[in-house]
Design a protein around this motif. Structure first.
Motif, PDB file in Angstrom:
ATOM      1  N   MET A   1       0.838  -1.199   0.000  1.00 51.85           N
ATOM      2  CA  MET A   1       0.000   0.000   0.000  1.00 51.85           C
ATOM      3  C   MET A   1       0.871   1.248   0.000  1.00 51.85           C
ATOM      4  O   MET A   1       1.953   1.261   0.603  1.00 51.85           O
ATOM      5  CB  MET A   1      -0.919   0.023   1.216  1.00 51.85           C
ATOM      6  CG  MET A   1      -1.577   1.380   1.451  1.00 51.85           C
ATOM      7  SD  MET A   1      -2.615   1.464   2.898  1.00 51.85           S
ATOM      8  CE  MET A   1      -4.110   0.809   2.198  1.00 51.85           C
ATOM      9  N   ILE A   2       0.354   2.293  -0.652  1.00 55.32           N
ATOM     10  CA  ILE A   2       0.996   3.602  -0.602  1.00 55.32           C
ATOM     11  C   ILE A   2       0.176   4.496   0.328  1.00 55.32           C
ATOM     12  O   ILE A   2      -0.940   4.894  -0.014  1.00 55.32           O
ATOM     13  CB  ILE A   2       1.081   4.243  -2.005  1.00 55.32           C
ATOM     14  CG1 ILE A   2       1.907   3.361  -2.939  1.00 55.32           C
ATOM     15  CG2 ILE A   2       1.686   5.643  -1.903  1.00 55.32           C
ATOM     16  CD1 ILE A   2       1.932   3.842  -4.374  1.00 55.32           C
ATOM     17  N   PRO A   3       0.667   4.808   1.538  1.00 54.92           N
ATOM     18  CA  PRO A   3      -0.062   5.712   2.433  1.00 54.92           C
ATOM     19  C   PRO A   3       0.146   7.161   2.006  1.00 54.92           C
ATOM     20  O   PRO A   3       1.282   7.571   1.730  1.00 54.92           O
ATOM     21  CB  PRO A   3       0.571   5.444   3.801  1.00 54.92           C
ATOM     22  CG  PRO A   3       1.937   4.921   3.499  1.00 54.92           C
ATOM     23  CD  PRO A   3       1.883   4.262   2.145  1.00 54.92           C
ATOM     24  N   VAL A   4      -0.940   7.908   1.935  1.00 55.08           N
ATOM     25  CA  VAL A   4      -0.887   9.307   1.505  1.00 55.08           C
ATOM     26  C   VAL A   4      -1.474  10.186   2.596  1.00 55.08           C
ATOM     27  O   VAL A   4      -2.604   9.979   3.034  1.00 55.08           O
ATOM     28  CB  VAL A   4      -1.655   9.513   0.181  1.00 55.08           C
ATOM     29  CG1 VAL A   4      -1.613  10.980  -0.233  1.00 55.08           C
ATOM     30  CG2 VAL A   4      -1.071   8.634  -0.916  1.00 55.08           C
ATOM     31  N   ILE A   5      -0.694  11.164   3.026  1.00 54.56           N
ATOM     32  CA  ILE A   5      -1.122  12.085   4.074  1.00 54.56           C
ATOM     33  C   ILE A   5      -1.579  13.386   3.429  1.00 54.56           C
ATOM     34  O   ILE A   5      -0.810  14.034   2.714  1.00 54.56           O
ATOM     35  CB  ILE A   5       0.039  12.364   5.054  1.00 54.56           C
ATOM     36  CG1 ILE A   5       0.515  11.061   5.706  1.00 54.56           C
ATOM     37  CG2 ILE A   5      -0.383  13.382   6.105  1.00 54.56           C
ATOM     38  CD1 ILE A   5       1.801  11.208   6.489  1.00 54.56           C
ATOM     39  N   LEU A   6      -2.825  13.754   3.652  1.00 48.30           N
ATOM     40  CA  LEU A   6      -3.336  15.052   3.202  1.00 48.30           C
ATOM     41  C   LEU A   6      -3.163  16.052   4.340  1.00 48.30           C
ATOM     42  O   LEU A   6      -3.740  15.887   5.417  1.00 48.30           O
ATOM     43  CB  LEU A   6      -4.809  14.968   2.815  1.00 48.30           C
ATOM     44  CG  LEU A   6      -5.184  14.127   1.598  1.00 48.30           C
ATOM     45  CD1 LEU A   6      -6.661  14.330   1.252  1.00 48.30           C
ATOM     46  CD2 LEU A   6      -4.313  14.459   0.392  1.00 48.30           C
TER      47      LEU A   6
ATOM     48  N   GLY B   1       3.928   1.612   4.599  1.00 45.03           N
ATOM     49  CA  GLY B   1       4.687   1.661   3.360  1.00 45.03           C
ATOM     50  C   GLY B   1       5.503   2.929   3.283  1.00 45.03           C
ATOM     51  O   GLY B   1       5.821   3.540   4.301  1.00 45.03           O
ATOM     52  N   SER B   2       5.840   3.321   2.063  1.00 43.60           N
ATOM     53  CA  SER B   2       6.598   4.561   1.839  1.00 43.60           C
ATOM     54  C   SER B   2       5.605   5.695   1.589  1.00 43.60           C
ATOM     55  O   SER B   2       4.975   5.742   0.528  1.00 43.60           O
ATOM     56  CB  SER B   2       7.534   4.399   0.638  1.00 43.60           C
ATOM     57  OG  SER B   2       8.473   3.371   0.886  1.00 43.60           O
ATOM     58  N   PRO B   3       5.461   6.614   2.535  1.00 43.90           N
ATOM     59  CA  PRO B   3       4.380   7.608   2.435  1.00 43.90           C
ATOM     60  C   PRO B   3       4.617   8.688   1.377  1.00 43.90           C
ATOM     61  O   PRO B   3       5.759   8.998   1.017  1.00 43.90           O
ATOM     62  CB  PRO B   3       4.354   8.239   3.833  1.00 43.90           C
ATOM     63  CG  PRO B   3       5.147   7.328   4.712  1.00 43.90           C
ATOM     64  CD  PRO B   3       6.164   6.699   3.814  1.00 43.90           C
ATOM     65  N   TRP B   4       3.521   9.223   0.937  1.00 52.43           N
ATOM     66  CA  TRP B   4       3.479  10.482   0.195  1.00 52.43           C
ATOM     67  C   TRP B   4       2.766  11.500   1.082  1.00 52.43           C
ATOM     68  O   TRP B   4       1.929  11.126   1.918  1.00 52.43           O
ATOM     69  CB  TRP B   4       2.693  10.327  -1.106  1.00 52.43           C
ATOM     70  CG  TRP B   4       3.412   9.614  -2.216  1.00 52.43           C
ATOM     71  CD1 TRP B   4       3.992   8.381  -2.158  1.00 52.43           C
ATOM     72  CD2 TRP B   4       3.586  10.082  -3.562  1.00 52.43           C
ATOM     73  NE1 TRP B   4       4.520   8.042  -3.378  1.00 52.43           N
ATOM     74  CE2 TRP B   4       4.289   9.072  -4.252  1.00 52.43           C
ATOM     75  CE3 TRP B   4       3.232  11.243  -4.227  1.00 52.43           C
ATOM     76  CZ2 TRP B   4       4.639   9.205  -5.605  1.00 52.43           C
ATOM     77  CZ3 TRP B   4       3.567  11.372  -5.570  1.00 52.43           C
ATOM     78  CH2 TRP B   4       4.260  10.379  -6.248  1.00 52.43           C
ATOM     79  N   ILE B   5       3.094  12.766   0.889  1.00 48.34           N
ATOM     80  CA  ILE B   5       2.383  13.855   1.553  1.00 48.34           C
ATOM     81  C   ILE B   5       1.920  14.830   0.484  1.00 48.34           C
ATOM     82  O   ILE B   5       2.704  15.212  -0.391  1.00 48.34           O
ATOM     83  CB  ILE B   5       3.275  14.588   2.572  1.00 48.34           C
ATOM     84  CG1 ILE B   5       3.702  13.654   3.706  1.00 48.34           C
ATOM     85  CG2 ILE B   5       2.546  15.807   3.149  1.00 48.34           C
ATOM     86  CD1 ILE B   5       4.680  14.282   4.693  1.00 48.34           C
ATOM     87  N   VAL B   6       0.656  15.210   0.526  1.00 48.52           N
ATOM     88  CA  VAL B   6       0.134  16.268  -0.345  1.00 48.52           C
ATOM     89  C   VAL B   6      -0.233  17.432   0.562  1.00 48.52           C
ATOM     90  O   VAL B   6      -1.072  17.297   1.463  1.00 48.52           O
ATOM     91  CB  VAL B   6      -1.093  15.803  -1.156  1.00 48.52           C
ATOM     92  CG1 VAL B   6      -1.552  16.926  -2.090  1.00 48.52           C
ATOM     93  CG2 VAL B   6      -0.771  14.543  -1.948  1.00 48.52           C
ATOM     94  N   THR B   7       0.413  18.571   0.332  1.00 55.11           N
ATOM     95  CA  THR B   7       0.222  19.724   1.196  1.00 55.11           C
ATOM     96  C   THR B   7       0.403  20.996   0.384  1.00 55.11           C
ATOM     97  O   THR B   7       0.666  20.942  -0.822  1.00 55.11           O
ATOM     98  CB  THR B   7       1.206  19.684   2.385  1.00 55.11           C
ATOM     99  OG1 THR B   7       0.903  20.734   3.297  1.00 55.11           O
ATOM    100  CG2 THR B   7       2.649  19.827   1.927  1.00 55.11           C
ATOM    101  N   SER B   8       0.271  22.131   1.020  1.00 56.12           N
ATOM    102  CA  SER B   8       0.394  23.397   0.299  1.00 56.12           C
ATOM    103  C   SER B   8       1.818  23.924   0.380  1.00 56.12           C
ATOM    104  O   SER B   8       2.568  23.632   1.318  1.00 56.12           O
ATOM    105  CB  SER B   8      -0.573  24.443   0.867  1.00 56.12           C
ATOM    106  OG  SER B   8      -0.155  24.839   2.156  1.00 56.12           O
TER     107      SER B   8
END
Length: 458
Positions: free
Chosen positions: A1-6, A46-53
């Protein structure tokens, strides 16, 4: 899984601790920030992604550094456009990286989860359901008739089980209800709180955007792998939540809910904070059930007062009756109309190189305490409207003044004349601290001309 933090937010519901430049996920409301809790959970998946401003880049990168979290990919939105464009952009970038068949988990950065192992087990089950081209949302089993959350209505019979966990087809999303309606939902048994946590396969979500938001997807699908045209896309794309853009268009067979209980809270009010922690020690005289989030060096007493929440920061003090903390937003609205700085910024501010705190801000002078991290330096800069006096209080380093290098240590004083080029660098393993006193006609942070900067700021 790819965990994504908003990671976004406007910093209103937990004002005055949370503000636009320091939204609640970065505030130390508990023993760690909510962003740290979320990042540490995600690293287990997993290896996280972060989507932020872009506005939160410094805080995001400092948080990653503090947690020694290397390999995290970060997408910086030029400005916020709600959750649907953020998720669409994420899907396009993952497709460009050849990860269209991967399962993604979308996790808000500002939620508290106290039963982490249970949560991870639920997410693992959700990922197995999502592989069958279903969008999965995690529902929170309601324990009382909450009116501040949206609700998810499900079919009464599950279609997939894993031990005590059950996956149900979703019937409908419901907006925040009245108390009477919330009581009906609770009694019915097939309603869950909407936590805004989603699990899906990248290719499937991309196809849903193409079907239900064709204009948005047409724009986002032009995104380049290096995101160099992201700002151009964001100026055109509409602002809309993933709930409205996608979830509410899906039929029961496409959308699944897994109700669970894993110690979840969105920490959406000071009432929520007061229910989750003990708070500051207080003295009650003919009073009870008062809560303080404040200064550890202060004493707080209540006389003849019950059920009051006190939030005390360096520049603001707020008192609110328990049960009314959702109305804090009206305070923020009033301050916004007054164009008050209290909505946006604290007296302290983090920079890529360290931290500063404003001690005094008057018409005649402004003073700060400034801390420079080991092996860091501020930009080589000048000011058009102020001179500065620096007194080193802790540590040692060197000042560059009009290209002259001057060694400094605790007790050193440096005068920065109006218009002089200057910087300070910490070339040691220890924190460097100094007090800055500004004299002049204007003390705003925008009175800076940068000539060199390690962090490529303009």
């Amino acid at each position: 899984m790819i965990p994504v933090i908003l990671s976004g937010g406007s910093g209103t519901r937990l004002w005055p601790v949370s503000r636009q430049q320091m939204p609640k996920q970065f505030c130390t409301i508990f023993d760690k920030s909510l962003q740290t809790f979320t990042l540490q959970r995600s690293l287990r998946l997993g290896s996280p992604w972060i989507v932020t401003s872009k506005a939160l880049q410094t805080l995001t990168e400092l948080n990653l550094k503090d947690n020694k979290a290397s390999g995290v990919q970060v997408v910086y939105e030029p400005f916020g456009k709600n959750t649907a464009p953020a998720i669409a952009v994420l899907c396009q970038l993952l497709k460009l990286q050849g990860k269209a068949d991967e399962v993604v988990g979308i996790f808000p950065s500002d939620h508290l989860i106290t039963k982490e192992d249970v949560f991870l087990n639920v997410v693992e089950f959700a990922a197995s359901v999502a592989k069958d081209n279903k969008v999965v949302t995690l529902g929170i089993k309601p324990s009382y008739p909450e009116t501040g959350y949206g609700y998810i209505q499900t079919e009464p019979t599950s279609f997939k089980d894993k031990g005590s966990l059950k996956a149900f087809s979703v019937v409908k999303f419901h907006e925040k209800p009245s108390l009477e309606k919330a009581q009906e939902f609770l009694a019915h048994g097939s309603f869950s709180w909407n936590a805004g946590i989603f699990v899906f396969k990248v290719s499937h979500m991309a196809s849903l955007f193409e079907k239900h938001q064709p204009e948005m997807w047409a724009l986002v699908s032009t995104l380049k792998a290096d995101s160099s045209n992201l700002e151009e896309i964001y100026t055109k794309v509409k602002s809309i939540s993933i709930d409205y853009a996608i979830m509410e268009h899906l039929s029961g067979g496409e959308l699944t809910c897994i109700p669970a209980e894993f110690g979840w809270s969105d920490v959406g009010s000071w009432d929520a904070v007061a229910s989750l922690q003990k708070g500051h020690e207080v003295l009650n005289v003919s009073g009870k059930d008062n809560f303080v989030f404040g200064d550890d060096d202060k004493h707080y007493s209540f006389v003849g007062i019950d059920d009051v929440i006190v939030v005390d920061t360096k520049d603001a003090l707020m008192l609110v009756k328990k049960g009314h903390s959702q109305d804090v937003r009206h305070v923020v609205e009033a301050l916004t109309k007054q164009q008050s700085k209290l909505v946006k910024e604290h007296v302290y501010e983090y920079r890529p190189w360290g931290y500063f705190e404003i001690l005094k801000d008057t018409e005649n002078f402004k003073s700060k305490v400034i801390r420079v991290n080991p092996h860091a330096q501020i930009s080589y800069q000048s000011h058009a409207k102020r001179e500065e006096h620096w007194t080193i209080t802790v540590g040692s380093g060197e000042v560059v003044l009009n290209d002259q290098v001057i060694p400094v240590q605790a007790g050193s004083h440096i005068h920065i004349p109006l218009g002089a080029k200057h910087r300070i660098r910490n070339n040691t393993e220890h924190m460097l601290e100094f007090v800055e006193v500004q004299l002049g006609t204007y003390f705003g942070e925008d009175d800076i001309v940068r000539y060199q900067d390690d962090y490529k700021r303009s």
